[in-house]
Scaffold this active site. Structure first.
Site, PDB file in Angstrom:
ATOM      1  N   GLY A 294      10.521 -41.956 -64.307  1.00 38.23           N
ATOM      2  CA  GLY A 294      11.890 -41.644 -63.918  1.00 38.23           C
ATOM      3  C   GLY A 294      12.720 -41.222 -65.105  1.00 38.23           C
ATOM      4  O   GLY A 294      12.321 -41.345 -66.260  1.00 38.23           O
TER       5      GLY A 294
ATOM      6  N   LYS B 135      12.594 -48.167 -71.187  1.00 37.45           N
ATOM      7  CA  LYS B 135      13.711 -47.237 -71.039  1.00 37.45           C
ATOM      8  C   LYS B 135      14.061 -46.679 -72.417  1.00 37.45           C
ATOM      9  O   LYS B 135      14.613 -47.379 -73.269  1.00 37.45           O
ATOM     10  CB  LYS B 135      14.895 -47.986 -70.422  1.00 37.45           C
TER      11      LYS B 135
ATOM     12  N   ASP C 133      28.854 -51.799 -61.785  1.00 33.70           N
ATOM     13  CA  ASP C 133      28.131 -50.671 -61.196  1.00 33.70           C
ATOM     14  C   ASP C 133      27.146 -51.157 -60.128  1.00 33.70           C
ATOM     15  O   ASP C 133      25.980 -50.780 -60.120  1.00 33.70           O
ATOM     16  CB  ASP C 133      27.397 -49.895 -62.288  1.00 33.70           C
TER      17      ASP C 133
ATOM     18  N   GLY D 125      17.185 -40.317 -66.265  1.00 34.55           N
ATOM     19  CA  GLY D 125      18.602 -40.326 -65.908  1.00 34.55           C
ATOM     20  C   GLY D 125      19.416 -39.858 -67.088  1.00 34.55           C
ATOM     21  O   GLY D 125      18.883 -39.303 -68.063  1.00 34.55           O
ATOM     22  N   GLY D 126      20.740 -40.078 -67.022  1.00 33.66           N
ATOM     23  CA  GLY D 126      21.608 -39.639 -68.089  1.00 33.66           C
ATOM     24  C   GLY D 126      21.313 -40.320 -69.405  1.00 33.66           C
ATOM     25  O   GLY D 126      21.594 -39.796 -70.476  1.00 33.66           O
ATOM     26  N   TYR D 127      20.754 -41.510 -69.360  1.00 29.38           N
ATOM     27  CA  TYR D 127      20.438 -42.272 -70.568  1.00 29.38           C
ATOM     28  C   TYR D 127      19.203 -41.727 -71.268  1.00 29.38           C
ATOM     29  O   TYR D 127      19.139 -41.616 -72.480  1.00 29.38           O
ATOM     30  CB  TYR D 127      20.217 -43.734 -70.168  1.00 29.38           C
ATOM     31  N   GLY D 128      18.187 -41.399 -70.500  1.00 27.47           N
ATOM     32  CA  GLY D 128      16.927 -40.945 -71.067  1.00 27.47           C
ATOM     33  C   GLY D 128      15.817 -41.070 -70.042  1.00 27.47           C
ATOM     34  O   GLY D 128      16.059 -40.941 -68.844  1.00 27.47           O
ATOM     35  N   LYS D 129      14.609 -41.359 -70.506  1.00 22.01           N
ATOM     36  CA  LYS D 129      13.457 -41.469 -69.614  1.00 22.01           C
ATOM     37  C   LYS D 129      12.971 -42.918 -69.540  1.00 22.01           C
ATOM     38  O   LYS D 129      13.193 -43.715 -70.442  1.00 22.01           O
ATOM     39  CB  LYS D 129      12.320 -40.573 -70.099  1.00 22.01           C
ATOM     40  N   VAL D 130      12.264 -43.201 -68.439  1.00 25.21           N
ATOM     41  CA  VAL D 130      11.672 -44.520 -68.235  1.00 25.21           C
ATOM     42  C   VAL D 130      10.167 -44.352 -68.088  1.00 25.21           C
ATOM     43  O   VAL D 130       9.694 -43.483 -67.348  1.00 25.21           O
ATOM     44  CB  VAL D 130      12.248 -45.213 -66.982  1.00 25.21           C
TER      45      VAL D 130
END
Length: 960
Positions: free
Chosen positions: A643, A664, A760, A645-650
């Site tokens: 996966g 993460k 959140d 997202g805005g943070y990076g990859k998992v």
């Protein structure tokens, strides 16, 4: 060989080599030390008595007292405690790291008089052997996580004065004797029954009360008790405080309650009582009366209430009383608060001109009052008539009494003693009331049945400070001054306030000072002034102990006997052997030690400019090197990518132990990642709950910011609702998902210290493990509540559109109720499988528009998830679930429940629908859907969290 065992054996042999026969008590304490962490630094030497270990008191070389409150102890209490046969006092309160069960061997302490384990982390059942402690006078196990039934054997403790098992997870019925077993009815000399905040069920046996009892406090509030309130309660004439509120009791109230002439607080609210209200004329000591939220027979306002001369607080919300409110009620000299909401009161309200000078609040909202007589120079404090016909009249609607300003807290803080507060430059130092900078011993003091309700009256707090200071001085404790702040009532009706205790000499307490003060409060040695009622104290860990000089080792006598010399020689040889073994062990641990040293300095290069402030404060998170994580992810290969997202990859990874983890990894140079990285390490490394995603560790080197989580195999609730995961959630499973998520959030709000607001909560951040148990994850936007007296944190708006609390968005004032709002949206999403904002429609507004309580399922069948409605399983309790969710999304935060109340509501809903709220969701996830999804997805992806500060003007709030 275990290093703790080596240390224990070495200490015993050292005792032999110096000619001392290690006593049984010394061996027991050495064994206890081996299983405890953070023990006092002067716990060295082989004889705790002669070496004067902190917290250990001995008489004739036998251990008679162990008092170690607030020492930061962690680990487990082993059965070795049972060999301390002369022990009289055991106080380990306020050590949250003490976990595991209470050993059965506790029953061997036949001379124990005081067993105090307040505010620890103990779990499991309370051992039945506790009934063997025949000398026990004080038993306080409150504020732990004990489960199972109340041991009937407690009834054998005939000398017991104080019994406090409140705030645990106790289940089952109230035990009474039946000839073959003991029960609580045998405790004729006990004065305190404190069982609130548990999960006790069944009826209240009439046998538990009798005329020969000396009880003054009976607290069974916040349980799951059913049936009637037995008339035998009226036989216990010494009673002063009675709380059975927040249960499911039913039937008529006993008419002989008017025999309890010494009762000061009577709380029976939020039950299902019916029939007539008993006449309580003659209860001249009654100060606080709460009969709210019951279904009594409709009757005119009872005249007998106006005869209760000590009454400070009258709460009779939703009790079906009708007619007019007599003005004589407001003439009661001590009256402070009148709450008569949601009744059928009518006519003209006349508070009169002789009302009580202490009267602060009259709340009569949602009645049928059509006029209000205002006398010249009359009542000018808070009056609430919202929801009455008078507020619908032209020219009146704008009156102050047609708005709600009510607050359940006070901004009181102990003022300086005729001096100017100091500007303390050292972190965590505070200026005392005597204007000295020091490190106070802090915590929260909680009063379970205060007889007053005017929280703004400083007289209450000055008398409390004065009496507490006098108590500390009488016991010659090193206390300079005391400060109270933020008094407020919580959702359970408890009065809470922050307490700071400042040292007399220097800027901090030593260990002796801390555990001595802790004992005075945990042992109830301190007695508060009249009106405060029963209390307990929850201390924060104190980490600023004054430096203590290690004791000199005692020299052996020059006239040693031949036997001692032989013993010393043999002991010396064995000592050499053990030292050799210890050296080999230390050599083998060299690499681990080196790595630990590197870990302790790994944030030495933390860039406060680029990485959101100072370095994270770690509390046990494991450090991984970048090379470690490259290996367990096959060099971050695409095959392990689960996966983004805005943070990076998992990435999915496998540790050398075989444990699956989710890794993460922040995108290089991600400034947003720096903020979230620090937050998640600091928060997740110190919160542990089965409904929260656990942090395994982290990496901060080579420009990398990586978080390592436990792997949650079944993805997010969002994926299950959309059909992506292949997991099918029926009604029962959705209820369990809601309950699990609510329990996780409740832990953050009520048990984390300081409290944490998630900010959140959404279906994409609630995950499902292999048994479909819900776990709340993604703590990058979390905020600590701290000690803000106003009950909120003013901060930039962050969160996800659709779940965002409109009150927080408009005011930038963040409270726990913001999470409650987001949870309510999540619950609506859970039963509709719709996104909060879909095709321009907002789910909350759709529910408000479509709800019709006169129809089946409130007329919401067309909105509910078709997959849910089409199943054969009946949607038992769906209406109550919708009501709970809608209460969470109330526009005003003050109108929303707490997460603790939400948890209890869902539990009650499930029980009334014949479900067990504590059952596991599933044996395995595979039994609930197609688990052949190829690459397992993980929840730290599709990050839709945004920082809204400065992005949308207030006019853009409309979609919410």
């Amino acid at each position: 060989m275990d290093l703790r065992f080596l240390g224990l054996l070495l200490a015993v042999l050292l005792g032999l080599s110096t000619g001392k026969a290690a006593s049984e008590d010394s061996v027991a304490l050495q064994a206890m030390k081996a299983y405890l962490n953070n023990t006092p630094p002067n716990w060295v030497g082989s004889d705790p008595c002669s070496d004067k270990w902190d917290g250990i008191i001995c008489t004739n070389s036998r251990v008679t007292s162990i008092t170690l409150s607030s020492m930061g102890l962690s680990g487990q209490l082993t059965g070795d405690i049972g060999t301390l046969s002369e022990l009289r006092t055991l106080d380990l309160s306020y050590n949250k790291g003490l976990t595991g069960s209470l050993p059965d061997a506790i029953g061997n302490l036949k001379k124990l008089t005081n067993l105090i384990l307040v505010g620890c982390g103990f779990t499991g059942i309370i051992p039945d052997t506790i009934g063997s402690l025949q000398e026990l006078v004080f038993l306080s196990l409150n504020s732990n996580s004990f489960s199972g039934p109340i041991p009937p054997s407690i009834g054998n403790l005939t000398k017991l004065y104080w019994l406090d098992l409140a705030d645990n997870q106790l289940t089952g019925t109230i035990p009474v004797s039946n000839g073959s077993t003991s029960g609580l009815d045998m405790l004729l000399h006990t004065k305190h029954f404190h069982f609130g905040q548990n999960q006790l069920s069944g009826t209240i046996p009439p046998e538990i009360f009798s005329s020969g009892m000396k009880l003054i406090h009976v607290l069974f509030d916040n349980n799951q008790l059913t049936g009637s309130l037995p008339s035998t309660l009226g036989l216990v004439q010494p009673l002063e405080v009675v709380r059975f509120d927040r249960n499911s009791l039913s039937g008529p109230l006993p008419q002989n309650l008017n025999n309890l002439t010494k009762v000061q607080e009577l709380l029976l609210s939020k039950n299902k009582f019916t029939g007539p209200l008993p006449n309580l004329t003659g209860l001249n000591s009654l100060s606080y009366l709460d009969m709210s939220n019951n279904s009594f027979d409709a009757l005119d306002f009872p005249d007998w209430i106006t005869t209760l001369q000590s009454l400070t607080t009258l709460m009779m919300e939703q009790t079906q009383i009708q007619g007019s409110v007599p003005s004589s009620l407001f003439s009661l000299a001590n009256l402070q608060t009148v709450i008569l909401r949601n009744n059928a009161l009518n006519g003209t309200l006349n508070i009169g001109s002789t009302f009580s000078s202490q009267l602060q609040l009259v709340d009569l909202q949602t009645n049928f009052i059509d006029s209000y007589t205002q006398n010249s120079g009359g009542y000018s404090n808070e009056l609430i008539l919202v929801g009455n016909p008078i507020c619908q009249q032209s020219g009146v609607a704008a009156a102050s009494f047609c708005t709600i300003l009510q607050s359940n807290s006070s901004s009181y803080s102990t003022p300086p003693n005729n001096c100017n507060p100091m500007d303390c430059s050292i972190v965590n130092q505070t200026s005392s009331p005597n204007c000295k900078c020091s490190f106070p011993y802090t915590g929260t003091i909680v009063f379970r049945a205060a007889s007053f309700s005017s929280l703004g009256n400083s007289t209450h707090y000055t008398s409390l400070v004065s009496s507490m200071m006098s108590a500390f001085q009488s016991y010659q404790l090193p206390v300079d001054s005391i400060a109270l702040s933020n008094p407020h009532k919580d959702s359970l009706g408890y009065l809470k306030m922050s307490l700071e205790i400042f040292p007399l000499e220097g800027d901090s307490f030593n260990r002796t000072g801390v555990y001595s003060i802790g004992f005075v409060l945990s042992n109830q040695t301190y007695k508060p002034p009249s009106g405060f009622g029963p209390f307990f104290f929850m201390a924060d860990q104190y980490e600023r102990f004054s430096a203590q000089v290690p004791q000199e080792p005692k020299k052996s006598s020059s006239s040693a006997s031949t036997g001692v010399i032989v013993g010393a020689t043999v002991g010396g040889l064995v000592l050499l052997l053990l030292l050799g073994l210890a050296g080999i062990y230390a050599f083998r641990q060299k690499k681990i030690a080196k790595k630990a040293t590197e870990t302790s300095n790994l944030f030495g290069a933390w860039d406060s400019t680029k990485s959101s402030g100072s370095a994270p404060q770690l509390k046990g998170a494991r450090w991984f090197s970048f090379e470690d994580l490259k290996k367990c992810t096959n060099n971050f290969s695409e095959s392990n990518d689960i996966g983004s997202g805005g943070y990076g990859k998992v990435y999915r990874g496998t540790l050398p132990t075989g444990q699956l983890v989710a890794i993460k990894r922040a995108t290089q140079g991600s400034m947003q990642g720096g903020v979230e990285f620090k937050n998640e390490i600091e928060l997740l490394s110190r919160v542990h709950h089965k409904n929260l995603v656990g942090l395994v560790g982290f990496c901060f080197e080579q420009g990398e910011q990586i978080l390592v989580y436990e792997f949650i195999p079944n993805g997010t609730v969002k994926e299950s609702l959309s059909g992506k995961s292949g997991i099918r959630l029926d009604w029962i499973r959705r209820l369990r998902v809601a309950l699990g998520a609510a329990r996780g959030i409740q832990y953050l709000h009520e048990l984390a210290n300081p409290p944490i607001i998630h900010r959140d909560i959404k279906s994409n951040n609630i995950l499902l493990d292999e048994r479909l148990n819900a776990k709340v994850g993604d703590f990058g936007l979390c905020k600590l509540m701290g000690t803000d007296e106003k009950g909120h944190v003013t901060t930039q708006v962050k969160g996800t559109m659709g779940y965002l609390d409109p009150e927080y968005y408009m005011t930038q004032q963040l409270t726990e109720k913001s999470d409650v709002y987001s949870f309510g949206v999540f619950c609506l999403e859970l039963i509709t499988a719709r996104r909060p904002i879909e095709r321009g429609k907002y789910i909350v507004r759709e529910f408000r528009t479509a709800m019709d309580r006169t129809k089946e399922m409130y007329g919401l069948r067309g909105i509910l998830d078709p997959a849910l409605v089409s199943l054969a399983i009946p949607l038992r309790g769906i209406e109550k679930f919708v009501e709970m969710a809608m209460s969470c999304v109330a526009e005003l935060g003050s109108d929303r429940p707490t997460m603790g109340e939400v948890v209890k509501e869902i539990e009650n809903l499930m029980q009334s629908a014949g479900m067990n709220p504590n059952a596991e969701s599933a044996s395995t996830s595979a039994s609930y859907g197609d688990d052949s999804r190829g690459n397992l997805r993980h929840p730290y992806m599709d990050d839709l969290s945004f920082d809204y500060s400065g992005v949308f003007p207030p006019s853009r709030v409309e979609p919410l």
